[in-house]
Scaffold this active site. Structure first.
Site, mmCIF file in Angstrom:
data_model
loop_
_atom_site.group_PDB
_atom_site.id
_atom_site.type_symbol
_atom_site.label_atom_id
_atom_site.label_comp_id
_atom_site.label_asym_id
_atom_site.label_seq_id
_atom_site.Cartn_x
_atom_site.Cartn_y
_atom_site.Cartn_z
ATOM 1 N N GLY A 13 46.700 32.498 63.340
ATOM 2 C CA GLY A 13 46.898 31.192 63.946
ATOM 3 C C GLY A 13 46.178 30.976 65.269
ATOM 4 O O GLY A 13 46.584 30.136 66.069
ATOM 5 N N ARG A 91 44.563 29.687 50.916
ATOM 6 C CA ARG A 91 44.790 29.358 49.511
ATOM 7 C C ARG A 91 43.839 28.259 49.099
ATOM 8 O O ARG A 91 43.610 27.307 49.855
ATOM 9 C CB ARG A 91 46.224 28.849 49.271
ATOM 10 C CG ARG A 91 47.321 29.816 49.611
ATOM 11 C CD ARG A 91 47.245 31.124 48.887
ATOM 12 N NE ARG A 91 47.377 31.024 47.441
ATOM 13 C CZ ARG A 91 47.278 32.069 46.625
ATOM 14 N NH1 ARG A 91 47.038 33.272 47.105
ATOM 15 N NH2 ARG A 91 47.404 31.921 45.321
ATOM 16 N N LEU A 93 43.046 24.971 47.273
ATOM 17 C CA LEU A 93 43.863 23.822 46.897
ATOM 18 C C LEU A 93 43.225 23.097 45.721
ATOM 19 O O LEU A 93 41.997 22.963 45.646
ATOM 20 C CB LEU A 93 44.006 22.867 48.088
ATOM 21 C CG LEU A 93 44.707 23.475 49.308
ATOM 22 C CD1 LEU A 93 44.622 22.526 50.498
ATOM 23 C CD2 LEU A 93 46.160 23.806 48.978
ATOM 24 N N HIS A 109 35.616 26.851 58.581
ATOM 25 C CA HIS A 109 35.150 27.962 57.740
ATOM 26 C C HIS A 109 34.198 28.823 58.563
ATOM 27 O O HIS A 109 33.315 28.301 59.260
ATOM 28 C CB HIS A 109 34.440 27.409 56.502
ATOM 29 C CG HIS A 109 33.962 28.501 55.586
ATOM 30 N ND1 HIS A 109 34.828 29.204 54.781
ATOM 31 C CD2 HIS A 109 32.736 29.028 55.377
ATOM 32 C CE1 HIS A 109 34.147 30.119 54.112
ATOM 33 N NE2 HIS A 109 32.877 30.036 54.456
ATOM 34 N N GLU A 143 35.499 20.768 45.940
ATOM 35 C CA GLU A 143 34.676 21.967 45.833
ATOM 36 C C GLU A 143 34.944 22.863 47.049
ATOM 37 O O GLU A 143 34.874 22.409 48.200
ATOM 38 C CB GLU A 143 33.195 21.575 45.783
ATOM 39 C CG GLU A 143 32.320 22.722 45.324
ATOM 40 C CD GLU A 143 30.849 22.296 45.175
ATOM 41 O OE1 GLU A 143 30.007 23.172 45.051
ATOM 42 O OE2 GLU A 143 30.583 21.069 45.217
ATOM 43 N N GLU A 174 34.854 28.967 67.230
ATOM 44 C CA GLU A 174 35.729 28.138 66.381
ATOM 45 C C GLU A 174 36.749 27.418 67.251
ATOM 46 O O GLU A 174 37.061 26.240 67.049
ATOM 47 C CB GLU A 174 36.453 29.003 65.342
ATOM 48 C CG GLU A 174 35.556 29.597 64.271
ATOM 49 C CD GLU A 174 36.341 30.369 63.212
ATOM 50 O OE1 GLU A 174 37.465 29.957 62.873
ATOM 51 O OE2 GLU A 174 35.824 31.395 62.731
HETATM 52 C C1 GAR Z 1 39.151 31.893 61.006
HETATM 53 O O1 GAR Z 1 37.995 32.649 61.238
HETATM 54 C C2 GAR Z 1 38.855 30.797 60.011
HETATM 55 O O2 GAR Z 1 37.566 30.244 60.141
HETATM 56 C C3 GAR Z 1 38.979 31.541 58.718
HETATM 57 O O3 GAR Z 1 40.082 32.386 58.889
HETATM 58 C C4 GAR Z 1 40.207 32.722 60.272
HETATM 59 C C5 GAR Z 1 41.605 32.370 60.694
HETATM 60 O O4 GAR Z 1 41.861 32.796 61.983
HETATM 61 N N1 GAR Z 1 39.151 30.644 57.614
HETATM 62 C C6 GAR Z 1 38.703 30.872 56.395
HETATM 63 O O5 GAR Z 1 38.099 31.885 56.087
HETATM 64 C C7 GAR Z 1 38.983 29.771 55.399
HETATM 65 N N2 GAR Z 1 38.096 29.846 54.285
HETATM 66 P P1 GAR Z 1 43.127 32.225 62.771
HETATM 67 O O6 GAR Z 1 44.335 32.356 61.837
HETATM 68 O O7 GAR Z 1 43.249 33.162 63.945
HETATM 69 O O8 GAR Z 1 42.855 30.809 63.141
#
Ligand code: GAR
Length: 210
Positions: A13, A91, A93, A109, A143, A174
């Site tokens: 999170g 997950r 969707l 992503h 997609e 991010e």
């Molecule tokens: C992040 O790097 C996010 O971009 C990735 O999971 C991590 C979650 O980190 N998401 C994916 O790979 C979705 N396809 P967080 O729980 O610390 O935000």
């Protein structure tokens, strides 16, 4: 007026926390709930500690994706979100659920889409010999890891990087671009031009580089 958002998580999170910090610093959003598909997601405790209502819809309680998706939308709909924010939600969707929130669901992503949709993006970027890597905020379409791109951040791949060091540097950015992109939506700055996102204030169209 603030945008009502529901954040979906599966793990740590940290992106959710970045959005909470941005809200506290004035991002015009109301975080109406955080929902996880895993009861043990560490992010749930962090959200609860921040005073945000938390819910779990455990995918393991459902035998089909359609049933899980139905349970998830039954949890989301009463919250009447303007925007559903996937933040490390792991997950896939189904098209029905995605269609239900068409144009009102965003994801982050950890790659420069359309390169490397799916899992293990950092290891795959390294294996491909990429010189740069990064993260993408995009609207969700049926997609997987596709959809109109709102924002991207780029990091150089350094000699000696492994998947963990690269992931850590991408994650840091991010935390910058996700609240920023949500802010554009909250302030009504996002316009669609076919499948492309345009911002009504072109000066905002900056990429983020480490
Ligand atoms: C992040 O790097 C996010 O971009 C990735 O999971 C991590 C979650 O980190 N998401 C994916 O790979 C979705 N396809 P967080 O729980 O610390 O935000």
């Amino acid at each position: 007026m603030s945008l009502r958002i529901v954040i979906l998580i599966s793990g740590g999170g940290s992106n959710m926390q970045a959005i909470v910090r941005a809200r506290d610093a004035g991002l015009p959003v109301e975080i109406v709930a955080v929902i996880s598909n895993r009861a043990d997601a560490p992010g749930l405790g962090l959200a609860a500690a921040a005073g945000i209502p938390v819910f779990t819809v455990a995918h393991t309680d459902y035998t089909s994706r359609a049933d899980f998706d139905a349970a998830l939308s039954a949890a989301i709909d009463p919250l009447r979100p303007d925007l559903v924010v996937l933040a490390g939600f792991m997950r896939v969707l189904g098209a029905d659920l995605v269609g239900r929130y068409g144009g009102r669901m965003v994801n982050i992503h950890p790659s420069l889409l359309p390169a490397f949709p799916g899992l293990h993006t950092h290891a795959r970027a390294l294996a491909a010999g990429c010189k740069v890597h990064g993260a993408t905020v995009h609207f969700v379409t049926p997609e997987l890891d596709h959809g109109p791109i709102l924002a991207q951040a780029v990091v150089p791949v350094r000699p000696g990087d492994d998947a963990e060091t690269l992931a850590a540097r991408v994650l840091k950015l991010e935390h910058l671009i996700y609240p920023r992109a949500i802010g554009w939506i909250a302030r009504g700055l996002v316009k669609m031009d076919g499948d492309r996102v345009r911002l009504s204030d072109a000066s905002l169209e900056q990429w983020v580089f480490e």
